[in-house]
Design an enzyme around this catalytic site. Structure first.
Site, PDB file in Angstrom:
ATOM      1  N   HIS A  51      13.536  39.691  45.007  1.00  8.37           N
ATOM      2  CA  HIS A  51      14.648  39.800  45.951  1.00  8.37           C
ATOM      3  C   HIS A  51      15.167  38.398  46.249  1.00  8.37           C
ATOM      4  CE1 HIS A  51      13.452  43.942  47.813  1.00  8.37           C
ATOM      5  NE2 HIS A  51      13.334  43.935  46.500  1.00  8.37           N
ATOM      6  N   GLU A  53      15.797  36.879  48.987  1.00  9.51           N
ATOM      7  CA  GLU A  53      15.070  36.176  50.048  1.00  9.51           C
ATOM      8  C   GLU A  53      13.771  35.562  49.532  1.00  9.51           C
ATOM      9  OE1 GLU A  53      16.328  39.310  50.094  1.00  9.51           O
ATOM     10  OE2 GLU A  53      16.354  40.061  52.158  1.00  9.51           O
ATOM     11  N   CYS A  81      14.452  43.712  53.710  1.00 11.32           N
ATOM     12  CA  CYS A  81      13.537  44.858  53.628  1.00 11.32           C
ATOM     13  C   CYS A  81      12.195  44.482  54.252  1.00 11.32           C
ATOM     14  CB  CYS A  81      13.349  45.263  52.160  1.00 11.32           C
ATOM     15  SG  CYS A  81      12.403  44.063  51.189  1.00 11.32           S
ATOM     16  N   CYS A  84      10.534  41.429  52.511  1.00  8.42           N
ATOM     17  CA  CYS A  84      11.210  40.165  52.815  1.00  8.42           C
ATOM     18  C   CYS A  84      11.058  39.776  54.285  1.00  8.42           C
ATOM     19  CB  CYS A  84      12.671  40.245  52.406  1.00  8.42           C
ATOM     20  SG  CYS A  84      12.872  40.404  50.613  1.00  8.42           S
TER      21      CYS A  84
END
Length: 148
Positions: A51, A53, A81, A84
């Site tokens: 991801h 992040e 999410c 993260c």
């Protein structure tokens, strides 16, 4: 200032869009300098944890030579999410700025505010809805293209 940096995160998200990944971008800023930038690479690299992040946090930690990012701000185009949000707690990010909510996967405000859990010893400043419309449009365009 938040809008300036979010626009750069949106440029990162556009890279994900062009690569066929969900368009999410992130940048990390420290002392008014961008120290990391990343975009979602989950599909591209066939890796569920890539991801924006996570990738940006990893770059920032390397650049700063520490996992303590309490003097940093992360700008993300989509609400983080659970994974993260956990990473943001672990690196002790000072401030999180995100563009739009994720009703399905968001764990900052939409479903459950993981970052505000009283059991955590770290609570970053949270700012939301910065460049919200731009992020929502990019996401809608991506999923519209995927459905066609």
């Amino acid at each position: 200032m938040d809008e300036k940096y979010m626009k750069i995160a949106l440029e990162e998200a556009q890279k994900s869009f062009q690569a066929g990944d969900v368009p999410v971008g992130a940048i990390v800023v420290c002392n008014d300098q961008i120290i990391a930038r990343a975009h979602n690479c989950k599909e591209k690299n066939k890796n569920a944890v890539e991801h924006a992040e996570i990738l940006a946090i990893s770059q920032a930690c390397q650049k700063m030579n520490t996992w303590h990012l309490e003097n940093c701000t992360i700008y993300v185009t989509l609400e983080p999410c659970l994974m993260c949000a956990g990473a943001l707690i672990q690196c002790r990010i000072g401030k999180l700025v995100y563009a739009t909510e994720s009703e399905k996967f968001g764990y900052v405000g939409s479903i459950s505010n993981v970052l505000d859990n009283k059991n955590n010893n770290h609570h970053p400043i949270i700012v939301k809805n910065v460049c919200k419309e731009s992020s929502q449009k990019l996401l809608k365009d991506f999923f519209k293209d995927k459905r066609n």
